[in-house]
Design a protein around this motif. Structure first.
Motif, PDB file in Angstrom:
ATOM      1  N   LEU A 134      11.670  -6.746  -6.761  1.00  0.00           N
ATOM      2  CA  LEU A 134      10.897  -5.546  -6.469  1.00  0.00           C
ATOM      3  C   LEU A 134      11.240  -5.012  -5.075  1.00  0.00           C
ATOM      4  O   LEU A 134      11.386  -3.803  -4.872  1.00  0.00           O
ATOM      5  CB  LEU A 134       9.401  -5.838  -6.553  1.00  0.00           C
ATOM      6  N   ARG A 138      12.682  -1.346  -3.809  1.00  0.00           N
ATOM      7  CA  ARG A 138      11.904  -0.496  -2.907  1.00  0.00           C
ATOM      8  C   ARG A 138      11.704  -1.232  -1.575  1.00  0.00           C
ATOM      9  O   ARG A 138      10.639  -1.804  -1.322  1.00  0.00           O
ATOM     10  CB  ARG A 138      10.552  -0.140  -3.527  1.00  0.00           C
ATOM     11  N   ALA A 143       4.522  -5.092  -2.503  1.00  0.00           N
ATOM     12  CA  ALA A 143       4.972  -5.651  -3.778  1.00  0.00           C
ATOM     13  C   ALA A 143       4.037  -6.775  -4.197  1.00  0.00           C
ATOM     14  O   ALA A 143       3.544  -7.544  -3.371  1.00  0.00           O
ATOM     15  CB  ALA A 143       6.407  -6.158  -3.677  1.00  0.00           C
ATOM     16  N   SER A 219      -0.502  -0.872  -7.088  1.00  0.00           N
ATOM     17  CA  SER A 219      -0.230   0.088  -8.155  1.00  0.00           C
ATOM     18  C   SER A 219       0.020   1.486  -7.615  1.00  0.00           C
ATOM     19  O   SER A 219       0.880   2.211  -8.116  1.00  0.00           O
ATOM     20  CB  SER A 219      -1.404   0.125  -9.149  1.00  0.00           C
ATOM     21  N   SER A 223       4.829  -1.525  -5.693  1.00  0.00           N
ATOM     22  CA  SER A 223       5.297  -1.887  -7.020  1.00  0.00           C
ATOM     23  C   SER A 223       4.723  -3.242  -7.399  1.00  0.00           C
ATOM     24  O   SER A 223       4.344  -4.031  -6.539  1.00  0.00           O
ATOM     25  CB  SER A 223       6.824  -1.925  -7.067  1.00  0.00           C
ATOM     26  N   ARG A 224       4.673  -3.495  -8.676  1.00  0.00           N
ATOM     27  CA  ARG A 224       4.123  -4.755  -9.165  1.00  0.00           C
ATOM     28  C   ARG A 224       4.781  -5.092 -10.487  1.00  0.00           C
ATOM     29  O   ARG A 224       5.303  -4.221 -11.185  1.00  0.00           O
ATOM     30  CB  ARG A 224       2.601  -4.665  -9.329  1.00  0.00           C
ATOM     31  N   THR A 225       4.737  -6.356 -10.827  1.00  0.00           N
ATOM     32  CA  THR A 225       5.268  -6.758 -12.118  1.00  0.00           C
ATOM     33  C   THR A 225       4.449  -7.923 -12.648  1.00  0.00           C
ATOM     34  O   THR A 225       3.910  -8.737 -11.884  1.00  0.00           O
ATOM     35  CB  THR A 225       6.755  -7.147 -12.015  1.00  0.00           C
TER      36      THR A 225
END
Length: 319
Positions: A134, A138, A143, A219, A223-225
């Motif tokens: 991530l 970015r 993150a 969010s 960014s997130r996953t």
């Protein structure tokens, strides 16, 4: 889960993660959890702990663990008293920004932990690979990585291999509108970078929970996953602050009028709205026009008319 011997020092050549572990009446399972964190494969860890006014033997046990691994555990001692689960985490997150254990420097990665679970040995290594991906996409942005959990009984017997499926959750939903309605992050699975912590702190009084606030910030501004694999054994027992519950059955309404004016979700809608207003005040200038509109719409969930609340809810679910 068998554990290999816990290292007595952090390897400066390995990436390291600062793990925040708040404690409250957690004596029964605390040692097992601490060992699972210190025993992570391929990653050095340092624990930052704080007891929140426990009435059992937790303070003494924390002292013993610190003496056992003095280079790996820091215990915060203060006179703030009982802050509650969210307050205790928030206190540790503030401390985390300045801590430099054993000359390692300030933490670039921070993980949150509960006191009674068991981490799989590769939890942090898998999380680090994901969060660094991530960051590569970015650079400099907040993150966040989180995962599924395996639900277990007090004695370690499996209840469900996936908490997401067990509860009927959608933790993969990462849009701002989804986070404004529901916290899809289980905090004890989270791994964040320093940029997220710096952006999110201080956690304001409008936040429903500390991890929910982190989820909103990631969010909207980073960014997130979600990792669709169970990396923690999530222990269920009588003292769980929240815990995992099986999916609720739908409510059967007698009439259309009952359905129309049902206010079962009124309180959480009001809390959602309060949190959204706080988020808009804090970060409104950094949001896109669409994000500001979405957050403003969520702030209207407190309108005292259940049919309108549900209409706003449905609109937000489609954004």
């Amino acid at each position: 889960m068998s554990q290999s011997p816990v290292p007595t020092f952090s390897d400066p050549a390995s990436p390291w993660v600062l793990v925040l572990l708040p404690v409250y009446n957690g004596q029964r399972f605390l040692t097992q959890q601490v060992e699972s964190i210190l025993n992570q494969s391929g990653v050095s860890t340092h624990l930052l702990c704080r007891d929140d006014g426990s009435g059992d033997g937790s303070p003494g046990l924390l002292h013993e663990l610190r003496l056992r691994w003095p280079e790996r555990i820091t215990v915060v001692e203060d006179d703030l008293g009982n802050l509650g689960a969210s307050g205790n985490f928030s206190c540790l997150m503030r401390q985390a920004l300045d801590l430099e254990p054993n000359g390692l420097g300030r933490a670039n990665y921070i993980a949150l932990s509960d006191q009674d679970d068991v981490w799989h040995h590769d939890k942090l290594l898998i999380g680090l690979k994901a969060i660094q991906s991530l960051e590569h996409a970015r650079p400099g942005a907040p993150a966040l990585v989180h995962s599924d959990l395996r639900v277990i009984e007090e004695d370690g017997r499996e209840i469900a291999p996936s908490m997401a499926r067990y509860q009927g959750l959608r933790p993969d939903l990462s849009s701002l509108s989804a986070q404004l309605l529901s916290n899809t992050l289980t905090g004890c699975t989270s791994l964040m970078n320093r940029a997220l912590l710096e952006k999110a702190l201080p956690v304001p009084p409008e936040a429903i929970m500390h991890d929910w606030w982190l989820s909103l910030v990631a969010s909207a501004l980073g960014s997130r996953t979600y990792l669709n694999q169970s990396l923690i054994d999530y222990r269920q027992h009588a003292s769980n602050a929240i815990g995992a519950k099986a999916r609720d059955k739908p409510v059967a309404f007698k009439t259309i009028v009952h359905r129309l004016f049902d206010d079962r979700h009124g309180e959480i809608f009001r809390l959602n709205a309060r949190q959204a207003r706080g988020f808009l005040v804090r970060f409104g200038g950094e949001l896109t026009a669409r994000q500001r509109l979405t957050t403003w719409l969520a702030s209207q969930l407190s309108l005292p008319f259940p049919p309108l609340q549900r209409l706003i809810y449905r609109v937000l679910r489609r954004l």
